[in-house]
Scaffold this active site. Structure first.
Site, PDB file in Angstrom:
ATOM      1  N   TYR A 287      -3.533   2.696   8.015  1.00 18.08           N
ATOM      2  CA  TYR A 287      -5.042   2.036   8.757  1.00 18.08           C
ATOM      3  C   TYR A 287      -6.377   2.302   9.539  1.00 18.08           C
ATOM      4  CZ  TYR A 287      -2.134  -1.281   5.535  1.00 18.08           C
ATOM      5  OH  TYR A 287      -1.584  -1.489   4.985  1.00 18.08           O
TER       6      TYR A 287
ATOM      7  N   VAL B 230       0.513  -3.585   4.083  1.00 16.76           N
ATOM      8  CA  VAL B 230       1.257  -4.842   4.421  1.00 16.76           C
ATOM      9  C   VAL B 230       2.150  -6.034   4.353  1.00 16.76           C
ATOM     10  CG1 VAL B 230      -1.297  -5.269   4.456  1.00 16.76           C
ATOM     11  CG2 VAL B 230      -0.428  -6.143   2.471  1.00 16.76           C
TER      12      VAL B 230
ATOM     13  N   SER C 140       0.613  -1.578   0.184  1.00 19.59           N
ATOM     14  CA  SER C 140      -0.311   0.186   0.483  1.00 19.59           C
ATOM     15  C   SER C 140       0.799   1.356  -0.257  1.00 19.59           C
ATOM     16  CB  SER C 140      -0.800  -0.063   1.018  1.00 19.59           C
ATOM     17  OG  SER C 140      -2.060  -0.757   0.651  1.00 19.59           O
TER      18      SER C 140
ATOM     19  N   LYS D 158       0.328   2.961  -2.791  1.00 20.91           N
ATOM     20  CA  LYS D 158      -1.273   4.247  -3.205  1.00 20.91           C
ATOM     21  C   LYS D 158      -0.508   6.240  -2.876  1.00 20.91           C
ATOM     22  CE  LYS D 158      -3.655   0.299  -1.620  1.00 20.91           C
ATOM     23  NZ  LYS D 158      -4.272  -0.033  -0.571  1.00 20.91           N
TER      24      LYS D 158
ATOM     25  N   TYR E  14      -2.725  -2.278 -10.733  1.00 20.93           N
ATOM     26  CA  TYR E  14      -3.170  -2.470  -8.935  1.00 20.93           C
ATOM     27  C   TYR E  14      -1.954  -2.889  -8.154  1.00 20.93           C
ATOM     28  CZ  TYR E  14      -4.370  -2.088  -3.926  1.00 20.93           C
ATOM     29  OH  TYR E  14      -4.920  -2.671  -2.622  1.00 20.93           O
TER      30      TYR E  14
HETATM   31  N1  GLU Z   1      -2.011  -5.390  -2.611  1.00 25.05           N
HETATM   32  C1  GLU Z   1      -3.075  -5.554  -1.336  1.00 25.05           C
HETATM   33  C2  GLU Z   1      -4.035  -5.563  -1.285  1.00 25.05           C
HETATM   34  O1  GLU Z   1      -4.729  -4.866  -1.504  1.00 25.05           O
HETATM   35  C3  GLU Z   1      -2.070  -4.017   0.212  1.00 25.05           C
HETATM   36  C4  GLU Z   1      -3.232  -4.042   1.032  1.00 25.05           C
HETATM   37  C5  GLU Z   1      -1.923  -3.014   1.247  1.00 25.05           C
HETATM   38  O2  GLU Z   1      -0.562  -3.181   1.621  1.00 25.05           O
HETATM   39  O3  GLU Z   1      -2.199  -2.933   2.612  1.00 25.05           O
HETATM   40  O4  GLU Z   1      -5.033  -6.211  -0.511  1.00 25.05           O
END
Ligand code: GLU
Length: 304
Positions: free
Chosen positions: A240, A258, A63, A66, A189
């Site tokens: 989060y 994650v 993530s 992002k 993604y």
């Molecule tokens: N590719 C992961 C998902 O979509 C990213 C999640 C993350 O790092 O928060 O679940």
């Protein structure tokens, strides 16, 4: 301040935290990583790098990507994406479906999965279908590491287990909030999330957030007002459901993934990247957050 000494001390101090928590296993490709690893790197606004521990070991950025898709969209498109995604903390799990229906297909923020899918979709449109390549090439240029790439195994593993993200993408499409086919958005993604980078790579790549939008070569990437806004969304939505706790302990804008990485920004000063794969219940790296807490406490570098 002797940054190198500080980082070396932190590597010593966080040893008791290693192994607390667990690696993410909902993406099987992430579950087998050695959780005793820890790295920390600081990139100053002038481009000097200080690093300690496993700072040059590549890990799955997940993530953290992002932040970079959002920055590339804002650089290419100014503010139109904010008509399609809000910028409030969600108070729900990062991959929740429920809120999206209540809020008519407009995701709460660009860092929960639904919001990130919208941002990637916009980047696909802006790059004629090359969103993941655009992120990769930005990472390579800013870090000076031409070897950065997506980990094909991690990507394949996530693709095989992406029912929930596929549901979110179809849901967004049903509200007319995707411009590209669901499969293309999901592929891009997953590829951006599977980028493998080290703490050093990421601290360097995020440096535009500490330089009012300047790239490594000195050219303007984003106006200062936009980097201020990205930092603000990181502070409120980047870690989060624990953004309040992260602000309390660390006092900096941050974004976690994650894979166990976390980037943090001291505006006008430096970027920091920490990595250790074992996560707490919120999905943030236990040792990583402890290290950032120690870093800001001992350096006094915080936005508060
Ligand atoms: N590719 C992961 C998902 O979509 C990213 C999640 C993350 O790092 O928060 O679940």
């Amino acid at each position: 301040m002797d940054l190198q000494n500080l980082l070396d001390d932190i590597v010593g101090d966080i040893q008791p935290f290693l192994g607390q928590g667990a690696a993410a296993d909902y993406i099987p490709g992430l579950a087998t990583v050695d959780t005793s690893q820890f790295g920390i790197a600081v990139a100053t606004r002038g481009g000097e790098v200080y690093a300690s521990g496993d700072a040059t070991v590549p890990f799955s950025i997940q993530s953290i990507s992002k932040v970079f898709t959002l920055a590339l969209v804002l650089a290419g498109d100014d503010d139109s994406v904010w008509k399609r995604v809000f910028r409030e903390p969600s108070g729900n799990p990062f991959n929740s479906l429920v809120q999206l229906e209540h809020e008519d297909g407009i995701p709460r923020n660009p860092f929960i999965n639904a919001g990130a899918l919208v941002v990637t979709d916009r980047l696909l449109s802006l790059t004629d279908g090359s969103a993941a390549e655009a992120v990769r090439s930005f990472m390579r240029d800013e870090s000076g590491n031409p070897g950065i790439d997506s980990d094909a195994e991690v990507a394949a593993s996530e693709a095989r287990n992406s029912h929930r993200n596929a549901s979110l993408a179809h849901f967004l499409a049903s509200y007319g909030n995707l411009e590209n086919p669901v499969d293309e958005v999901l592929d891009a993604y997953i590829a951006q999330c599977a980028l493998a980078m080290s703490c050093t790579d990421l601290a360097l790549a995020a440096r535009f957030l500490a330089t009012n939008g300047r790239r490594a070569d000195g050219t303007a990437f984003l106006p200062a007002s936009q980097t201020k806004r990205i930092n603000a969304v990181m502070l409120t939505c980047g870690t989060y459901d624990a953004a309040g706790e992260f602000a309390y302990r660390v006092g900096l804008p941050g974004k976690s993934g994650v894979g166990g990485g976390v980037i943090a920004v001291v505006p006008n000063n430096c970027t920091i990247c920490v990595w250790s794969p074992a996560l707490d219940r919120s999905g943030n790296s236990v040792a990583g957050v402890a290290a950032l807490d120690a870093f800001t406490t001992r350096s006094g570098w915080s936005i508060f």
